[in-house]
Design a protein around this motif. Sequence first.
Motif, short mmCIF file in Angstrom:
data_model
loop_
_atom_site.label_atom_id
_atom_site.label_comp_id
_atom_site.label_asym_id
_atom_site.label_seq_id
_atom_site.Cartn_x
_atom_site.Cartn_y
_atom_site.Cartn_z
N ALA A 1 0.84 -1.20 0.00
CA ALA A 1 0.00 0.00 0.00
C ALA A 1 0.88 1.25 0.00
O ALA A 1 0.65 2.18 -0.78
N VAL A 2 1.89 1.26 0.84
CA VAL A 2 2.77 2.43 0.94
C VAL A 2 3.58 2.62 -0.34
O VAL A 2 3.69 3.73 -0.86
N ARG A 3 4.14 1.55 -0.87
CA ARG A 3 4.98 1.66 -2.08
C ARG A 3 4.15 1.96 -3.33
O ARG A 3 4.49 2.86 -4.08
N GLU A 4 3.10 1.19 -3.55
CA GLU A 4 2.37 1.27 -4.81
C GLU A 4 1.29 2.34 -4.82
O GLU A 4 1.11 3.00 -5.83
N HIS A 5 0.58 2.50 -3.72
CA HIS A 5 -0.52 3.46 -3.70
C HIS A 5 -0.03 4.87 -3.35
O HIS A 5 -0.48 5.84 -3.94
N PHE A 6 0.91 4.97 -2.39
CA PHE A 6 1.37 6.28 -1.95
C PHE A 6 2.72 6.68 -2.54
O PHE A 6 3.18 7.79 -2.32
N GLY A 7 3.37 5.78 -3.27
CA GLY A 7 4.59 6.10 -3.99
C GLY A 7 5.83 6.30 -3.14
O GLY A 7 6.81 6.89 -3.60
N LEU A 8 5.83 5.80 -1.91
CA LEU A 8 6.99 5.91 -1.03
C LEU A 8 7.77 4.60 -1.11
O LEU A 8 7.40 3.61 -0.50
N THR A 9 8.83 4.61 -1.90
CA THR A 9 9.52 3.36 -2.24
C THR A 9 10.82 3.13 -1.47
O THR A 9 11.59 2.24 -1.81
N GLY A 10 11.05 3.89 -0.41
CA GLY A 10 12.27 3.71 0.39
C GLY A 10 12.31 2.38 1.11
O GLY A 10 13.36 1.76 1.24
N SER A 11 11.17 1.93 1.61
CA SER A 11 11.09 0.62 2.26
C SER A 11 11.04 -0.44 1.16
O SER A 11 10.33 -0.29 0.18
N LYS A 12 11.80 -1.49 1.34
CA LYS A 12 11.99 -2.48 0.27
C LYS A 12 11.29 -3.80 0.57
O LYS A 12 11.07 -4.16 1.71
N PHE A 13 11.00 -4.55 -0.49
CA PHE A 13 10.54 -5.92 -0.37
C PHE A 13 11.77 -6.81 -0.42
O PHE A 13 12.59 -6.71 -1.33
N GLY A 14 11.89 -7.67 0.58
CA GLY A 14 13.04 -8.58 0.60
C GLY A 14 12.58 -10.02 0.56
O GLY A 14 12.66 -10.69 -0.45
N CYS A 15 12.05 -10.50 1.68
CA CYS A 15 11.73 -11.92 1.78
C CYS A 15 10.24 -12.23 1.66
O CYS A 15 9.88 -13.33 1.27
N GLY A 16 9.39 -11.31 2.04
CA GLY A 16 7.96 -11.54 1.99
C GLY A 16 7.40 -12.35 3.15
O GLY A 16 6.20 -12.65 3.17
N ILE A 17 8.24 -12.70 4.12
CA ILE A 17 7.77 -13.47 5.28
C ILE A 17 8.14 -12.80 6.60
O ILE A 17 8.08 -13.42 7.66
N GLY A 18 8.54 -11.54 6.56
CA GLY A 18 8.83 -10.80 7.78
C GLY A 18 10.14 -11.15 8.45
O GLY A 18 10.31 -10.84 9.63
N MET A 19 11.06 -11.76 7.75
CA MET A 19 12.31 -12.19 8.36
C MET A 19 13.48 -11.23 8.12
O MET A 19 14.27 -11.00 9.02
N CYS A 20 13.59 -10.67 6.95
CA CYS A 20 14.81 -9.92 6.61
C CYS A 20 14.82 -8.49 7.11
O CYS A 20 15.87 -7.92 7.36
N GLY A 21 13.66 -7.85 7.22
CA GLY A 21 13.59 -6.49 7.75
C GLY A 21 13.74 -5.38 6.74
O GLY A 21 13.70 -4.20 7.11
N ALA A 22 13.89 -5.69 5.46
CA ALA A 22 14.02 -4.63 4.45
C ALA A 22 12.77 -3.76 4.40
O ALA A 22 12.84 -2.60 4.00
N CYS A 23 11.65 -4.30 4.84
CA CYS A 23 10.36 -3.60 4.79
C CYS A 23 10.04 -2.83 6.07
O CYS A 23 8.94 -2.31 6.22
N THR A 24 10.98 -2.72 6.98
CA THR A 24 10.71 -2.14 8.30
C THR A 24 10.25 -0.69 8.22
O THR A 24 10.87 0.14 7.55
N MET A 25 9.15 -0.42 8.90
CA MET A 25 8.62 0.93 9.10
C MET A 25 8.30 1.05 10.58
O MET A 25 8.41 0.08 11.33
#
Length: 150
Positions: free
Chosen positions: A25-49
Amino acid sequence: MSVTFSLNGKPVTFDGPDDVPLLWAVREHFGLTGSKFGCGIGMCGACTMHLDGEAVRTCVMAVGHVRGRAVTTIEGLPTDETNPVHQAWNELDVPQCGYCQSGMIMATTSLLARNPNPTDQDIDQAITNLCRCATYIRIRAAIHAAARRA
């Protein structure tokens, strides 16, 4: 169904399914792409907000969960001299590829808000984000440097 919440201090509304991951929602709808997709299972932390000031993994958190709450992304943090974490990261040249760094910075900012003088053990327990480039020694040094600055 729409979900209204605060994003980097501004009220926003996401019009879509409640079960869409907050990251998307944040990346695609609001255009804030600083947070990244890494693993998709909540393990790597690239998506941390931050959710109400606490570091959370957003690739596994439904946007419906943040209704009425405050979400902060890497774009919502100050990048000037008022942010000791950004200063320490730059000063110690922490990133190598940089992909994980927004998540690392968000996790670190949350840690230092709770514990302004963390030990190495505190850092190991709180910062569980993964870095493919293995810059952990620089990350730990930067966390200590940011704590001294704050």
